[in-house]
Design a protein around this motif. Structure first.
Motif, short mmCIF file in Angstrom:
data_model
loop_
_atom_site.label_atom_id
_atom_site.label_comp_id
_atom_site.label_asym_id
_atom_site.label_seq_id
_atom_site.Cartn_x
_atom_site.Cartn_y
_atom_site.Cartn_z
N LYS A 277 0.78 -1.36 -0.08
CA LYS A 277 0.09 -0.03 -0.05
C LYS A 277 0.90 1.18 -0.14
CE LYS A 277 -4.46 -1.92 1.88
NZ LYS A 277 -5.28 -2.07 3.09
N PRO A 278 1.99 1.48 0.81
CA PRO A 278 2.83 2.52 0.71
C PRO A 278 3.45 2.74 -0.74
CG PRO A 278 3.38 1.40 2.65
CD PRO A 278 2.47 0.51 1.90
N TYR A 279 3.56 1.64 -1.45
CA TYR A 279 4.07 1.99 -2.81
C TYR A 279 2.84 2.45 -3.89
CZ TYR A 279 5.45 0.81 -7.63
OH TYR A 279 5.93 0.79 -8.94
N PHE A 284 0.33 6.82 -6.77
CA PHE A 284 -0.84 7.58 -6.85
C PHE A 284 -0.46 9.01 -6.55
CE2 PHE A 284 -4.96 9.47 -5.65
CZ PHE A 284 -5.60 9.02 -6.64
N ALA A 285 0.10 9.39 -5.52
CA ALA A 285 0.65 10.70 -5.17
C ALA A 285 1.39 11.48 -6.55
CB ALA A 285 1.20 10.97 -4.08
N ALA A 286 2.08 10.71 -7.30
CA ALA A 286 2.96 11.13 -8.34
C ALA A 286 2.27 11.09 -9.59
CB ALA A 286 4.26 9.90 -8.53
#
Length: 442
Positions: A277-279, A284-286
């Motif tokens: 999930k962190p990846y 997604f933020a990128a």
């Protein structure tokens, strides 16, 4: 799965240079034909490598029983020619040190000292183990988990043996207690505080209410009953005997000042997607929001996830407005941070844990108790255990206090486990392998 592959994983999974050729069963005996896979071996005298075969012979090795069936390994051993000039040894046998030592007739799985398993009992009840110990006199050390049946069997079958609580199971139990502590009383402490001057409005109706229902009423009645009996001077054990309840249940109610402190809430179910999930969040933020592409990237990384898992998680990210505060860590995440060695945490995990502990003094106290217990366990300082139990009892932390007081029921074995060198960790792999075999047979 091929039969040979199954037996290779069950019988000689840790011996890389041995392969199984055939397996047969008759008259309650499982016979396994095996031979070495290596192209050659090293001479034990001159240490020179040779692949010239002089001849073969066969060894018979008895292995761990499978249920009620004896397992016999017929191992074909090659003798190699040492061609080095000056070496006094002309031929030598290929070694199988991981499977069995020279001249041994049993495989290397018997007890804690030789890292072998001696037998498999039919049940986890006290009776079969007590009978086995009675039939095998001379047992001096018994490494076990803290199940009451094992303790009773050891007292009956080997009263002079020293009982040792396994350190792995102690730490595992402590981890469950910490998770209960975080989930039961400190879930709100994981959320970031609302920044000063925030324009966030308060909903017109209360956001948190006490649960209702018959189950809640029963818990309230049980909580009141335990505290009433405690006020009459009864000990926790006496309350448990009087009510016919388990001691853990009484300890949980006795440690809670309010009935609400016993509500554990609905813990989030773990998912195979959790480690990734962190990846996904960073991608997604990128700006990468394509589920198909993200799923393909995870599959390329070897992640055992499905398209639906990725799609569901990305859907939650799309509902978060831009500029929103990050999601708080989960109960399981915080529990993992607390129970893992500090050196095993990365910089981000350490920073987030530091923030959580700074917001909640009780979780900070929990972390301190964990560090103290870890020092006792690692350095074998069992004599300090009673002081640790008193300190935890005085702190009255949900879950953790109950765990500490429960250790008093088995104090001698726990102290021995935190003092002596003995532990069942060296045979845990064999135990798990036996469980796997049992599951596949039914």
């Amino acid at each position: 799965m091929r039969t040979e592959s199954f037996w290779e994983s069950m019988v000689i999974h840790c011996v890389g240079d041995v392969g199984i050729e055939a397996v047969s069963t008759s008259s309650g005996i499982v016979e396994v034909l095996a031979r070495g896979r290596a192209g050659g071996a090293v001479c034990p005298d001159c240490r020179s490598y040779s692949d010239r075969v002089h001849g073969t012979y066969q060894r018979r090795l008895k292995d761990l029983p499978l249920g009620e069936r004896c397992v016999l390994i017929r191992l074909t051993v090659r003798r190699f020619i040492c061609g080095r000039d000056g070496c006094s040894r002309r031929t030598f046998a290929e070694p199988f040190a991981q499977l069995a030592g020279p001249y041994q007739r049993f495989t290397g799985r018997l007890n804690r000292e030789s890292h072998r398993v001696v037998d498999v009992l039919p049940t986890r009840e006290a009776g079969p183990l007590a009978v086995w110990l009675t039939d095998h006199q001379g047992v001096e050390i018994i490494c076990r988990d803290r199940a009451g049946a094992y303790a009773e069997a050891a007292r009956r079958g080997a009263p002079d043996a020293v009982q040792v609580a396994d350190r792995f199971h102690l730490w595992q139990g402590l981890g469950r207690a910490v998770e209960t502590c975080v989930a039961a009383a400190h879930r709100d402490c994981l959320r970031l505080p609302t920044p000063a001057g925030s324009t966030r409005t308060t909903p017109p109706h209360p956001t948190t209410t006490d649960p209702v229902g018959r189950r809640v009423e029963r818990k309230k009645a049980a909580h009141a009953l335990v505290h009433e009996l405690r006020a009459q001077g009864l000990s926790r054990r006496a309350v448990a005997r009087h009510l016919g309840w388990g001691l853990n249940t009484v300890l949980r109610y006795a440690a809670a000042e309010r009935c609400q402190d016993t509500y554990r809430g609905n813990l989030p179910r773990p998912s195979r997607l959790d480690p990734f999930k962190p990846y996904l969040d960073s991608r997604f933020a990128a700006g990468c929001t394509n589920v198909t592409q993200l799923h393909g990237e995870l599959v390329a990384r070897g992640a055992p996830v499905t398209y639906a898992m990725v799609r569901a998680h990305i859907a939650t990210l799309r509902t978060v407005p831009a500029g929103a505060r990050p999601r708080p860590p989960s109960v399981r995440q915080v529990t993992g941070w607390l129970t893992r060695h500090p050196a095993a945490l990365n910089a981000q995990d350490r920073a987030e844990l530091k923030e959580v502990l700074a917001r909640c003094p009780e979780l900070d106290a929990t972390a301190a108790h964990l560090r103290d217990f870890g020092e006792i366990l690692t350095n074998r300082l069992g004599a300090r255990l009673p002081d640790w139990i008193k300190a935890v009892d005085a702190s009255q932390l949900p879950g953790l206090t109950g765990f500490a007081l429960h250790l008093l029921r088995d104090l001698d074995a726990v102290t021995a486990g935190l003092t002596l060198e003995w532990s069942s960790g060296s045979v845990e792999g064999a135990v798990n392998r036996i469980k796997k075999i049992k599951r596949q047979l039914y």
